[in-house]
Design a protein around this motif. Sequence first.
Motif, PDB file in Angstrom:
ATOM      1  N   GLU A  38       0.827  -1.204   0.000  1.00 26.35           N
ATOM      2  CA  GLU A  38       0.000   0.000   0.000  1.00 26.35           C
ATOM      3  C   GLU A  38       0.862   1.255   0.000  1.00 26.35           C
ATOM      4  OE1 GLU A  38      -3.173   0.166   2.856  1.00 26.35           O
ATOM      5  OE2 GLU A  38      -3.582   2.246   2.304  1.00 26.35           O
ATOM      6  N   ILE A  39       1.935   1.202   0.760  1.00 26.08           N
ATOM      7  CA  ILE A  39       2.840   2.353   0.777  1.00 26.08           C
ATOM      8  C   ILE A  39       3.456   2.545  -0.600  1.00 26.08           C
ATOM      9  CG2 ILE A  39       5.050   3.195   1.678  1.00 26.08           C
ATOM     10  CD1 ILE A  39       4.258   1.970   4.380  1.00 26.08           C
ATOM     11  N   ASN A  58       1.183   4.086  -3.123  1.00 27.84           N
ATOM     12  CA  ASN A  58       0.937   5.507  -2.901  1.00 27.84           C
ATOM     13  C   ASN A  58       2.129   6.375  -3.244  1.00 27.84           C
ATOM     14  OD1 ASN A  58      -1.619   5.047  -2.043  1.00 27.84           O
ATOM     15  ND2 ASN A  58      -1.331   5.857   0.014  1.00 27.84           N
TER      16      ASN A  58
HETATM   17  C1  LIG Z   1      -2.780   5.637   0.259  1.00 28.81           C
HETATM   18  O1  LIG Z   1      -3.583   6.614  -0.355  1.00 28.81           O
HETATM   19  C2  LIG Z   1      -4.953   6.500  -0.053  1.00 28.81           C
HETATM   20  C3  LIG Z   1      -5.711   7.484  -0.907  1.00 28.81           C
HETATM   21  O2  LIG Z   1      -5.105   8.739  -0.867  1.00 28.81           O
HETATM   22  C4  LIG Z   1      -5.141   6.714   1.448  1.00 28.81           C
HETATM   23  O3  LIG Z   1      -6.498   6.577   1.778  1.00 28.81           O
HETATM   24  C5  LIG Z   1      -4.326   5.692   2.201  1.00 28.81           C
HETATM   25  O4  LIG Z   1      -4.402   5.939   3.589  1.00 28.81           O
HETATM   26  C6  LIG Z   1      -2.877   5.737   1.784  1.00 28.81           C
HETATM   27  N1  LIG Z   1      -2.151   4.644   2.406  1.00 28.81           N
HETATM   28  C7  LIG Z   1      -0.961   4.786   2.993  1.00 28.81           C
HETATM   29  C8  LIG Z   1      -0.345   3.562   3.573  1.00 28.81           C
HETATM   30  O5  LIG Z   1      -0.377   5.847   3.054  1.00 28.81           O
END
Ligand SMILES: *[C@@H]1O[C@H](CO)[C@@H](O)[C@H](O)[C@H]1NC(C)=O
Length: 373
Positions: free
Chosen positions: A289-290, A293
């Motif tokens: 996930e990181i 992003n």
């Molecule tokens: C990744 O991006 C999404 C959408 O902006 C956000 O909701 C999520 O918390 C982010 N995840 C991390 C691990 O930063």
Amino acid sequence: MKAFGLLIVMVGFSPRGDAQFPRVCTNDASLESKECCPTPVGFTEPCGGLGRGQCADTPDTTKEDPDWKEAYQVDDRRHWPHVFFNRTCQCEGNFSGHDCTRCTWGYRGPDCNITQPPAMRRNIRDLSDEEKDTLQRYFDRAKNTTSNYVYALEFKENIRGREDFANQSVWDFFVAMHYYASRATMPPFITGICKTEANCSLDFAHKGPAFTTWHRAYLLEFERAVQVVNNDPDWTLPYWDWSAAEDNQCDICTNEYVGANDTDGNLDSGSVFASWGIICANLSSFDEEIRRNHTKPCDVTEVLGKLNRNPGQADLDRFGESMNHLPLVTEVDFALRFAAFDTRPYNRNSNCSFRNLLEGYANTSTGKSREDM
Ligand SMILES: *[C@@H]1O[C@H](CO)[C@@H](O)[C@H](O)[C@H]1NC(C)=O
Ligand SMILES: *[C@@H]1O[C@H](CO)[C@@H](O)[C@H](O)[C@H]1NC(C)=O
Ligand SMILES: *[C@@H]1O[C@H](CO)[C@@H](O)[C@H](O)[C@H]1NC(C)=O
Ligand SMILES: *[C@@H]1O[C@H](CO)[C@@H](O)[C@H](O)[C@H]1NC(C)=O
Ligand SMILES: *[C@@H]1O[C@H](CO)[C@@H](O)[C@H](O)[C@H]1NC(C)=O
Ligand SMILES: *[C@@H]1O[C@H](CO)[C@@H](O)[C@H](O)[C@H]1NC(C)=O
Ligand SMILES: *[C@@H]1O[C@H](CO)[C@@H](O)[C@H](O)[C@H]1NC(C)=O
Ligand SMILES: *[C@@H]1O[C@H](CO)[C@@H](O)[C@H](O)[C@H]1NC(C)=O
Ligand SMILES: *[C@@H]1O[C@H](CO)[C@@H](O)[C@H](O)[C@H]1NC(C)=O
Ligand SMILES: *[C@@H]1O[C@H](CO)[C@@H](O)[C@H](O)[C@H]1NC(C)=O
Ligand SMILES: CC(=O)N[C@H]1CO[C@H](CO)[C@@H](O)[C@@H]1O
């Protein structure tokens, strides 16, 4: 607790980084013209001129494997260096490097015509107190000396000019180079091109036949950089025989060598390296996930805290178990029984492959690829 095979332990390396460029070629004009043919200091012609090097068109020799097509579309390493520079120095004879001021392997001297004498790498545990002190000073100077290679703070699509590059130390350049070869370097999912993680995870240095070759070349480069920074061409990087360590614990994780840990899992404040900081700590290549992003390379100029030093505990989050000891002599001997350097499919799933055992992705009592990795 799990034995962790023969996984290579990177001691004292702070993680993460991205693309690197010679500083002299990151001015707006070079980026625009895609020409990286610097005139070295003391010379009048680009690349040194006749007898040393000439500026020449650099053909794009990258062969794209159709299986990796998706990854290549978003990977800044693709078509390197052509995608950034299509004219570069073509060095002659014993000269090499981005401006032809380096000597090819085996030669030294300003004219690169002195044959380099053979050098011996020694056991780190056999160094005298003075040699240990030298090792620490040399590493520290590499960390405190600005590299001639700068670091891109943006992915290719967003590089506008010199302001998108940052200085880094000679040491960090090598940390970044190691990271850059492996998988978490590109913005894998942001463009929506990559449907699967596998299709966007090109690792040139690990989990394949190039593992040992890549790392040998890497250590040669690192050793030379430490020699250059400290003006000591005869210095050699020592080796660490971890299979001889008492109780198979990290016997060089002391302040006499690379530094002890403190109770918080950081480098002990008594270590020579205590002032080193970590950068890019949060770009974990294991956290999808990181990675999904991350829309730009990490900011190498931002020091996030103390160096982590937590021998055997680093994989607690990932595997739920720690590595309670370094590989045993019996495991090394087991790996050495495999005559095949590598086996199909030449990745972490390879069975009975010396390379996969060495890398730590194979079970060191069966030789089969490990299911838990
Ligand atoms: C990744 O991006 C999404 C959408 O902006 C956000 O909701 C999520 O918390 C982010 N995840 C991390 C691990 O930063
Ligand atoms: C190199 O790139 C420049 C700038 O994009 C372009 O004008 C030039 O035609 C390219 N040259 C070659 C040989 O590809
Ligand atoms: C490299 O240097 C060696 C030693 O001086 C010399 O014999 C050799 O010809 C040089 N190689 C080239 C390609 O110039
Ligand atoms: C190296 O080249 C320089 C310049 O051509 C020359 O003066 C010197 O004698 C050469 N040295 C060796 C060892 O060949
Ligand atoms: C490197 O910088 C740190 C922090 O400023 C300092 O403590 C250390 O002595 C420096 N080392 C060298 C070799 O200059
Ligand atoms: C980067 O390092 C170079 C060479 O040491 C120096 O000239 C330049 O000012 C530095 N740039 C920044 C932004 O610190
Ligand atoms: C170093 O870390 C280990 C494992 O977490 C811990 O048991 C030990 O107490 C730490 N050493 C020091 C000096 O705090
Ligand atoms: C990494 O990110 C986490 C969560 O955003 C944060 O709590 C932590 O302090 C960060 N670590 C570093 C070294 O910046
Ligand atoms: C490796 O061995 C396991 C267990 O015998 C087997 O299931 C697997 O298919 C083998 N993998 C390859 C790539 O041959
Ligand atoms: C390796 O294989 C043996 C025999 O199948 C098994 O007992 C052991 O748990 C395996 N080790 C790891 C780390 O998976
Ligand atoms: C290397 C790799 O995983 N390639 C895959 C990319 O995606 C296509 C289609 O989804 C697969 O067929 C490839 O095997």
